[in-house]
Enzyme design. Structure first.
Site, short mmCIF file in Angstrom:
data_model
loop_
_atom_site.label_atom_id
_atom_site.label_comp_id
_atom_site.label_asym_id
_atom_site.label_seq_id
_atom_site.Cartn_x
_atom_site.Cartn_y
_atom_site.Cartn_z
N LYS A 157 0.95 -1.13 0.09
CA LYS A 157 0.07 -0.13 -0.04
C LYS A 157 1.02 1.26 -0.02
CE LYS A 157 -3.81 2.16 2.70
NZ LYS A 157 -4.75 1.99 3.93
N SER A 196 -9.81 2.24 2.91
CA SER A 196 -8.88 2.89 2.19
C SER A 196 -7.69 1.84 1.53
CB SER A 196 -7.99 4.05 2.83
OG SER A 196 -7.14 3.20 3.83
N SER A 251 -9.83 -0.26 7.26
CA SER A 251 -9.55 0.00 5.84
C SER A 251 -8.58 -1.46 5.27
CB SER A 251 -8.40 1.11 5.72
OG SER A 251 -9.18 2.32 5.62
N1 GLN Z 1 -13.13 4.49 6.69
C1 GLN Z 1 -12.62 4.96 7.69
C2 GLN Z 1 -12.14 6.41 7.38
O1 GLN Z 1 -12.34 7.01 6.46
C3 GLN Z 1 -11.42 3.94 7.95
C4 GLN Z 1 -10.24 4.27 7.19
C5 GLN Z 1 -9.02 3.58 7.51
O2 GLN Z 1 -9.24 2.71 8.18
N2 GLN Z 1 -7.66 3.91 7.17
O3 GLN Z 1 -11.56 6.82 8.33
#
Ligand code: GLN
Length: 484
Positions: free
Chosen positions: A76, A151, A175
């Site tokens: 990532k 994400s 995410s």
């Molecule tokens: N969807 C969540 C957010 O927007 C989690 C994102 C994540 O786990 N990095 O913060």
């Protein structure tokens, strides 16, 4: 080769069925061909990958090579890798070349893995659909009109489309698990502190945790074993030995106590998803597990709590992107204030700005007690609920997401609707618990995820449950038609 798992590739490389170089070439070709449709990668690193593969072939020939030698993976783009562009999905870091390796990157390199590139992600890991990336949205290989989740959408899409057998990912509020669920792959978020955060670009430091997306629990165990462990450069990394995750996979489930969270099977859950879960739970029961109902009364507060704590920490973490030290700098600043304002104004996207503003607000002198301090207290209540639950059961099982993958653009206009995607995943982050999402069926041709949450440092146990389920089912082995 592309359909083989990490475990199969390790064997295939050892038996010389193919070389690491042939394997890297094959997968790079697939990545390049998929890129126009999926956009799963921000940077494809063919040259350094082929050099690493050649080195892997030398080590394999010499004998005694480390466990993942020659296995192709992707990172990532939140992980710093020496000499690699590391963007975190943002214009702010579009040209940032890291001078050093994240610990996760260094450990996987030492284990012999060959990195093919950096995967696409929501900007600074803020999002649930991969639509906030400066480099464009990622598309779901099961249906390119739909989101892959976020994400870590690039990592999930790349693994689902057989572009890499495994990829690193991070999970602050879901995410890893949410995109794994929406793409039909296996994703584990370890216990907070299990894997070093050194060199992983910070979003919300008390919640961020690195993990892995792969196609099976066995592959996740192989990868996690190479990534986990104490790191003196991360003050929150835990100094405890790393168990043999692979060795524990086959343990029988007889007597396993599974808690069904009342709050997870609530009215927001799609009934077709619930039906898949019930079938999966029966399969676990047939292996000797017991099902019990459990309630975590404060869990419904997890989304509002998270959306105070995470923005607060992000507003502080992202203060370092000031146009002076890192990344984007505006043209011809008039003075220091203008430099800060325009560099940040130009470098960050809308969602990141929304979070910074929310975070700054909840931390401001007049509101700190009312919002930030209160959210920290509720976080403690949620963690205590989980602790009580784990006194009665070994694992908690529920859905990973309330719905299957949605259409691109369906939720971008309304941040609250987008935030509600994380309703089942955020609790584990607030409490620092390990959790894995595995495929457990399809609804309208789209994958459904089942989530297994464990007590602190029970990665071994949740991978064991996931593996025993995957031994009896083949949901995790299915591939989207266009990418078989
Ligand atoms: N969807 C969540 C957010 O927007 C989690 C994102 C994540 O786990 N990095 O913060």
């Amino acid at each position: 080769m592309h359909s083989e798992t990490v475990a199969e590739l390790i064997a295939g490389l050892k038996e010389r069925k193919y070389s690491a170089t042939e394997l890297a070439r094959e997968m790079l070709g697939r990545i390049q061909r998929a890129q126009p449709e999926l956009n799963a990668f921000i940077t494809i690193e063919a040259e350094s990958a082929l050099a690493a593969a050649a080195e892997a072939d030398r080590r394999l020939a010499a004998g005694g090579a480390p466990p993942l030698t020659g296995v192709p993976i992707a990172h990532k783009d939140i992980f710093c890798a020496a000499g690699s562009r590391t963007t975190c999905g943002s214009k702010m870091l579009a040209n940032f070349v890291s001078p050093y390796d994240a610990t996760v990157v260094a450990r996987l390199r030492a284990a012999g893995a060959v990195v093919l590139g950096k995967t696409n992600m929501d900007e600074f890991a803020m999002g649930s659909s991969n639509e906030t990336s400066h480099f464009g949205a990622v598309r779901n290989p099961w249906d390119p009109s739909r989101v892959p989740g976020g994400s870590s959408g690039g990592s999930a899409a790349a693994v689902a489309a057989r572009l890499v057998p495994a990829a690193t990912a991070t999970d602050t509020g879901g995410s890893i698990r949410q995109p794994a669920a929406l793409c039909g792959v296996t994703g584990i978020k370890p216990t907070y502190g299990r894997v070093s955060r050194y060199g992983m670009i910070a979003f919300a430091s008390s919640l961020d945790q690195a993990g892995v997306i792969a196609r099976s629990a066995q592959d996740a165990a192989l990868m996690l074993g190479a990534m986990a462990g104490f790191d003196e450069r991360d003050s929150t990394s835990v100094d405890a030995p790393v168990p043999d995750y692979v060795g524990g996979l086959d343990r029988p489930l007889r007597g396993l106590r599974i808690g069904l969270l009342k709050e997870f099977f609530d009215k927001g859950l799609d009934p077709a998803i619930e039906a898949c879960l019930r079938t999966a739970l029966e399969a676990l029961r047939a292996q000797g597990a017991e099902l019990r109902d459990v309630s975590l009364p404060n869990l419904p507060l997890s989304v509002p709590t998270y959306y105070v704590v995470a923005p607060a920490e992000c507003s502080s973490n992202l203060a370092r992107f000031d146009g002076v030290r890192f990344g984007h700098r505006c043209e011809e600043p008039r003075d220091l204030k203008d430099l800060y304002e325009r560099s940040r104004g130009e470098g960050f996207g809308a969602e990141v700005k929304r979070r910074i503003m929310t975070g700054t607000y909840v931390l401001s002198a007049g509101y700190y007690d009312a919002y930030y301090l209160k959210a920290q207290r509720v976080r403690q209540l949620i963690a205590s609920d989980f602790a009580r639950a784990f006194a009665q059961v070994d694992v908690l099982i529920g859905p990973t997401t309330p719905t299957v993958a949605f259409e691109l653009g369906a939720k971008t206009a309304d941040p609250i609707t987008m935030y509600l995607n994380d309703i089942y995943t955020i609790g584990a982050n607030l409490a620092g618990l390990p959790a894995v999402s595995i495929p457990c069926g399809f609804v309208q041709g789209l994958p459904v995820g089942l989530q297994i949450v464990g007590a602190h440092f029970a990665e071994e146990r949740i991978l064991n449950v996931a593996h025993r389920y995957q031994r009896e089912t083949d949901w995790h082995a299915r591939a989207p038609e266009a990418y078989r």
